[in-house]
Structure formats: structure tokens, C-alpha cells
Motif scaffolding. Sequence first.
Motif, PDB file in Angstrom:
ATOM      1  N   THR A 235      -4.740 130.512 -41.176  1.00  0.00           N
ATOM      2  CA  THR A 235      -5.114 129.345 -41.962  1.00  0.00           C
ATOM      3  C   THR A 235      -3.909 128.765 -42.710  1.00  0.00           C
ATOM      4  N   PRO A 236      -3.588 127.483 -42.500  1.00  0.00           N
ATOM      5  CA  PRO A 236      -2.498 126.870 -43.266  1.00  0.00           C
ATOM      6  C   PRO A 236      -2.870 126.781 -44.751  1.00  0.00           C
ATOM      7  N   VAL A 237      -1.871 126.758 -45.619  1.00  0.00           N
ATOM      8  CA  VAL A 237      -2.136 126.584 -47.047  1.00  0.00           C
ATOM      9  C   VAL A 237      -2.853 125.249 -47.249  1.00  0.00           C
ATOM     10  N   PRO A 238      -3.668 125.132 -48.313  1.00  0.00           N
ATOM     11  CA  PRO A 238      -4.422 123.894 -48.533  1.00  0.00           C
ATOM     12  C   PRO A 238      -3.546 122.658 -48.753  1.00  0.00           C
ATOM     13  N   GLU A 239      -2.385 122.808 -49.375  1.00  0.00           N
ATOM     14  CA  GLU A 239      -1.520 121.665 -49.664  1.00  0.00           C
ATOM     15  C   GLU A 239      -0.199 121.820 -48.922  1.00  0.00           C
ATOM     16  N   LEU A 240      -0.255 121.761 -47.601  1.00  0.00           N
ATOM     17  CA  LEU A 240       0.930 121.998 -46.773  1.00  0.00           C
ATOM     18  C   LEU A 240       2.079 121.060 -47.129  1.00  0.00           C
ATOM     19  N   GLU A 241       1.759 119.857 -47.625  1.00  0.00           N
ATOM     20  CA  GLU A 241       2.814 118.907 -47.990  1.00  0.00           C
ATOM     21  C   GLU A 241       3.631 119.393 -49.189  1.00  0.00           C
ATOM     22  N   ARG A 242       3.182 120.462 -49.848  1.00  0.00           N
ATOM     23  CA  ARG A 242       3.893 121.038 -50.998  1.00  0.00           C
ATOM     24  C   ARG A 242       4.858 122.146 -50.577  1.00  0.00           C
ATOM     25  N   PHE A 243       5.089 122.289 -49.280  1.00  0.00           N
ATOM     26  CA  PHE A 243       5.960 123.336 -48.756  1.00  0.00           C
ATOM     27  C   PHE A 243       6.975 122.740 -47.802  1.00  0.00           C
ATOM     28  N   THR A 244       8.135 123.355 -47.743  1.00  0.00           N
ATOM     29  CA  THR A 244       9.156 123.028 -46.759  1.00  0.00           C
ATOM     30  C   THR A 244       9.005 124.053 -45.653  1.00  0.00           C
ATOM     31  N   GLY A 245       8.586 123.628 -44.481  1.00  0.00           N
ATOM     32  CA  GLY A 245       8.303 124.549 -43.394  1.00  0.00           C
ATOM     33  C   GLY A 245       6.838 124.932 -43.375  1.00  0.00           C
ATOM     34  N   ALA A 246       6.502 125.842 -42.495  1.00  0.00           N
ATOM     35  CA  ALA A 246       5.116 126.298 -42.353  1.00  0.00           C
ATOM     36  C   ALA A 246       4.742 127.221 -43.515  1.00  0.00           C
ATOM     37  N   ALA A 247       3.454 127.291 -43.817  1.00  0.00           N
ATOM     38  CA  ALA A 247       2.953 128.195 -44.853  1.00  0.00           C
ATOM     39  C   ALA A 247       1.486 128.485 -44.550  1.00  0.00           C
ATOM     40  N   PHE A 248       1.105 129.745 -44.704  1.00  0.00           N
ATOM     41  CA  PHE A 248      -0.259 130.175 -44.374  1.00  0.00           C
ATOM     42  C   PHE A 248      -0.870 130.887 -45.571  1.00  0.00           C
ATOM     43  N   SER A 249      -2.200 130.844 -45.669  1.00  0.00           N
ATOM     44  CA  SER A 249      -2.867 131.392 -46.831  1.00  0.00           C
ATOM     45  C   SER A 249      -4.166 132.091 -46.447  1.00  0.00           C
ATOM     46  N   CYS A 250      -4.330 133.314 -46.900  1.00  0.00           N
ATOM     47  CA  CYS A 250      -5.602 134.014 -46.799  1.00  0.00           C
ATOM     48  C   CYS A 250      -6.148 134.104 -48.219  1.00  0.00           C
ATOM     49  N   VAL A 251      -7.117 133.277 -48.538  1.00  0.00           N
ATOM     50  CA  VAL A 251      -7.661 133.221 -49.895  1.00  0.00           C
ATOM     51  C   VAL A 251      -8.473 134.473 -50.175  1.00  0.00           C
ATOM     52  N   VAL A 252      -8.189 135.085 -51.320  1.00  0.00           N
ATOM     53  CA  VAL A 252      -8.948 136.250 -51.760  1.00  0.00           C
ATOM     54  C   VAL A 252     -10.071 135.773 -52.675  1.00  0.00           C
ATOM     55  N   ASN A 253      -9.730 134.953 -53.660  1.00  0.00           N
ATOM     56  CA  ASN A 253     -10.757 134.348 -54.513  1.00  0.00           C
ATOM     57  C   ASN A 253     -10.264 133.009 -55.026  1.00  0.00           C
ATOM     58  N   SER A 254     -11.208 132.119 -55.281  1.00  0.00           N
ATOM     59  CA  SER A 254     -10.906 130.817 -55.868  1.00  0.00           C
ATOM     60  C   SER A 254     -12.205 130.239 -56.384  1.00  0.00           C
ATOM     61  N   GLY A 255     -12.112 129.138 -57.050  1.00  0.00           N
ATOM     62  CA  GLY A 255     -13.320 128.478 -57.524  1.00  0.00           C
ATOM     63  C   GLY A 255     -13.126 127.902 -58.899  1.00  0.00           C
ATOM     64  N   VAL A 256     -13.945 126.924 -59.221  1.00  0.00           N
ATOM     65  CA  VAL A 256     -13.853 126.228 -60.493  1.00  0.00           C
ATOM     66  C   VAL A 256     -14.061 127.175 -61.660  1.00  0.00           C
ATOM     67  N   ALA A 257     -14.967 128.125 -61.535  1.00  0.00           N
ATOM     68  CA  ALA A 257     -15.282 129.030 -62.638  1.00  0.00           C
ATOM     69  C   ALA A 257     -14.264 130.161 -62.801  1.00  0.00           C
ATOM     70  N   SER A 258     -13.383 130.326 -61.834  1.00  0.00           N
ATOM     71  CA  SER A 258     -12.419 131.416 -61.887  1.00  0.00           C
ATOM     72  C   SER A 258     -11.321 131.141 -62.896  1.00  0.00           C
ATOM     73  N   LYS A 259     -10.939 132.154 -63.653  1.00  0.00           N
ATOM     74  CA  LYS A 259      -9.787 132.057 -64.543  1.00  0.00           C
ATOM     75  C   LYS A 259      -8.521 132.322 -63.761  1.00  0.00           C
ATOM     76  N   ALA A 260      -8.662 132.917 -62.579  1.00  0.00           N
ATOM     77  CA  ALA A 260      -7.524 133.217 -61.719  1.00  0.00           C
ATOM     78  C   ALA A 260      -7.911 132.953 -60.276  1.00  0.00           C
ATOM     79  N   THR A 261      -6.921 132.585 -59.484  1.00  0.00           N
ATOM     80  CA  THR A 261      -7.105 132.469 -58.050  1.00  0.00           C
ATOM     81  C   THR A 261      -6.102 133.401 -57.394  1.00  0.00           C
ATOM     82  N   SER A 262      -6.432 133.875 -56.217  1.00  0.00           N
ATOM     83  CA  SER A 262      -5.520 134.785 -55.532  1.00  0.00           C
ATOM     84  C   SER A 262      -5.571 134.533 -54.040  1.00  0.00           C
ATOM     85  N   ALA A 263      -4.403 134.721 -53.420  1.00  0.00           N
ATOM     86  CA  ALA A 263      -4.295 134.538 -51.977  1.00  0.00           C
ATOM     87  C   ALA A 263      -3.062 135.276 -51.483  1.00  0.00           C
ATOM     88  N   LEU A 264      -3.113 135.686 -50.239  1.00  0.00           N
ATOM     89  CA  LEU A 264      -1.928 136.203 -49.587  1.00  0.00           C
ATOM     90  C   LEU A 264      -1.267 134.994 -48.920  1.00  0.00           C
TER      91      LEU A 264
END
Length: 122
Positions: free
Chosen positions: A14-43
Motif C-alpha cells: 500500500t502506498p502512503v496516503p500522501e505520496l506527493e509528500r515524499f521524494t521517491g516511492a513510499a509504502f505504509s502499513c497502518v497499525v492504527n489511525s482515526g479521528v479519536a486517536s491521540k496517536a497514529t502508527s504505521a510501518l
Amino acid sequence: MRRLTQQEMIEDPTPVPELERFTGAAFSCVVNSGVASKATSALIRLPDGSRGHWHRHSEGQLVHVVSGRGYVGRRNEEPLAIDEGDTIWIEPDEEHWHGSAEGVELAQLAVSFGAITWLEPS
């Protein structure tokens, strides 16, 4: 509860959600996210030569290098070399970028606190 193996996370295409914010390719495995989360995490995987643009997190970020080598850049300082097993704490609102080393993919578990503000390319 959700179990993710390191192998599954590294192989996630899975590509990162905002690929335009990276130079080159970037991939993301989301561990947790969401509006109610105080933290988000991804590999986040950054292939050889890839890196993120300058950015900051309002409440800081914890980065753990799962595999590979790379750098974390800070404003007005030489980039910090990071290697497999390293854990880095980035202070709240500290402008920084992270990227892979030449010839190596970087896989990093990123735990981000608060809002992220993206800035110019690094």
C-alpha cells in the motif's frame, strides 16, 4: 485486538496516503489511525533514495527502525544516521524528515502524536 507480523507489515504494497509528500516511492502499513486517536502508527517503508518532505508533529513522534538504514534530518543540523534497532524520539513541533540510506530500504515503525504539518521538500 489485531495481530500484524513484521513480515506482513514489510510486504504490504500500500502506498502512503500522501505520496506527493515524499521524494521517491513510499509504502505504509497502518497499525492504527482515526479521528479519536491521540496517536497514529504505521510501518513506513522507504526504498533506496526515498525520503519524506520536511514536516512536524504537534505532540512529537517516535520512530523505531525495523530494518535497513537511513537518516533523520533536523533543521540546521547534519542528518542523524539511523540503523536497524534504533529508536528515535522527535520533539513536538521539531521540523524534520526521514529517509533511506543510499542503496538500502528503510522500514520504520512511526508513532505520531498530534497533528502533522507538511512543509517543503527536503
